[in-house]
Write an enzyme that holds these catalytic residues in place. Sequence first.
Site, PDB file in Angstrom:
ATOM      1  N   PRO A 162     -29.864 -24.825  37.833  1.00  0.00           N
ATOM      2  CG  PRO A 162     -31.024 -22.798  38.039  1.00  0.00           C
ATOM      3  CD  PRO A 162     -30.862 -24.145  38.688  1.00  0.00           C
ATOM      4  CG  LEU A 163     -26.972 -20.487  38.655  1.00  0.00           C
ATOM      5  CD1 LEU A 163     -26.934 -19.634  39.921  1.00  0.00           C
ATOM      6  CD2 LEU A 163     -26.490 -19.679  37.455  1.00  0.00           C
TER       7      LEU A 163
ATOM      8  NE  ARG B 279     -25.728 -30.979  41.764  1.00  0.00           N
ATOM      9  CZ  ARG B 279     -26.293 -31.489  40.658  1.00  0.00           C
ATOM     10  NH1 ARG B 279     -25.712 -31.307  39.491  1.00  0.00           N
ATOM     11  NH2 ARG B 279     -27.421 -32.167  40.719  1.00  0.00           N
TER      12      ARG B 279
ATOM     13  CG  HIS C  13     -38.242 -35.334  45.653  1.00  0.00           C
ATOM     14  ND1 HIS C  13     -37.815 -34.819  46.856  1.00  0.00           N
ATOM     15  CD2 HIS C  13     -37.364 -34.856  44.739  1.00  0.00           C
ATOM     16  CE1 HIS C  13     -36.746 -34.065  46.667  1.00  0.00           C
ATOM     17  NE2 HIS C  13     -36.448 -34.083  45.393  1.00  0.00           N
TER      18      HIS C  13
ATOM     19  CG  PHE D  38     -19.222 -25.300  36.363  1.00  0.00           C
ATOM     20  CD1 PHE D  38     -17.892 -25.643  36.540  1.00  0.00           C
ATOM     21  CD2 PHE D  38     -19.657 -24.984  35.079  1.00  0.00           C
ATOM     22  CE1 PHE D  38     -17.012 -25.678  35.466  1.00  0.00           C
ATOM     23  CE2 PHE D  38     -18.787 -25.014  34.003  1.00  0.00           C
ATOM     24  CZ  PHE D  38     -17.458 -25.362  34.199  1.00  0.00           C
ATOM     25  CG  LEU D  39     -23.313 -22.627  34.464  1.00  0.00           C
ATOM     26  CD1 LEU D  39     -24.762 -22.587  34.014  1.00  0.00           C
ATOM     27  CD2 LEU D  39     -22.380 -22.687  33.254  1.00  0.00           C
ATOM     28  CB  THR D  40     -21.475 -18.488  39.845  1.00  0.00           C
ATOM     29  OG1 THR D  40     -20.683 -19.355  40.675  1.00  0.00           O
ATOM     30  CG2 THR D  40     -22.942 -18.888  39.947  1.00  0.00           C
TER      31      THR D  40
ATOM     32  CE1 TYR E 239     -34.545 -31.237  48.310  1.00  0.00           C
ATOM     33  CE2 TYR E 239     -35.807 -29.199  48.288  1.00  0.00           C
ATOM     34  CZ  TYR E 239     -35.226 -30.259  47.610  1.00  0.00           C
ATOM     35  OH  TYR E 239     -35.336 -30.335  46.246  1.00  0.00           O
TER      36      TYR E 239
END
Length: 336
Positions: free
Chosen positions: A200-201, A203, A120, A205-207, A54
């Site tokens: 878990p979201l 990227r 990783h 999308f689920l928000t 990262y």
Amino acid sequence: MDKRRIGSLQVSPIGLGCMSMSHGYGPADEPTSIKLLNEALDVGYDFLDTATMYGGGKNEELLAKALKTRRHEYVLASKCALFKKDGKPTIDGRPETIRQQCEASLQRLQTDVIDLYYLHRLDPNVPIEESVGTLADLVKAGKIREVGLSEVSSDTLRRANAVHSIAAVQSEYSLWSRLPEIQMLKTCEEFDTTFVAFSPLARQFLTGKAQDATHYGDGDIRTNNARPRFEPEAFAKNIQLLEPLKDIAVQLKCTTGQLGLAWLMAQANSQGNKTLVSIPGTKHIEFMRENIGATQVQLNDSLRDEIGALLHEDMVIGARYAQGQMKVMDSERDRD
């Protein structure tokens, strides 16, 4: 807040993925990130996830800069073997590389020990037994506390466990990415390994706040590696899948993102894995606060199953990664 176990460690069911503050989603503001990290500890996060990859180590340096005096307040996870060389992602799981990267991470993080250290990615040129054997040596040396693997198959987890106990397996898991349900969740249960869900979201999308790939810059993974589901035509159809979840979220007085995280927390008992932790990532303070609020959303078994049936991977258009990225994955479906 209830705690969940990762080997000898105890963490909250929702941790903080730190990647987006340095990598993957375009530029981030450092002062805001430092404030976010401190506020995250204040509101209940106690599990922070970073990696050598990262920002080429910049993310680890950010954590040290922001939280050096608060190191005792959180469980720290980092990763090795995936990094950029000459500008290109490289996987190197050789013992000497793992040892070198661990020492470098310890220096960047300004800590004596990394609580959870993942391989990783599996290096196809190095037997998993060699890579895990080196991680086991780092445990003996007191450099790391627990060993983890990221994006691996059940077969790889079995082979790794024959060398050293694996405290955690990390992979993508959400309402729209169900790959771990094929076998990995059951295998984790067999070996008393905690499953850690990244993205878990989906990227964002689920928000309901996400847009199609044309709205993001070149530094955003939704324009390259993770593009298929965000292609304009695919995204226009995929976004319709959120509509029934919006109605449930209104009834529960939560957001659709919180509903997705609550569903994952409830999956811990339904998918044969009693210990499941998610690590939604963000570089926005308001989203960080929203995500931890999901711990207040309670789902009974019936509602959990209903939500899982309303949005499922089989309904989604597009692969989770572009074809080139899929080739480096060692997981049940992705390697076929």
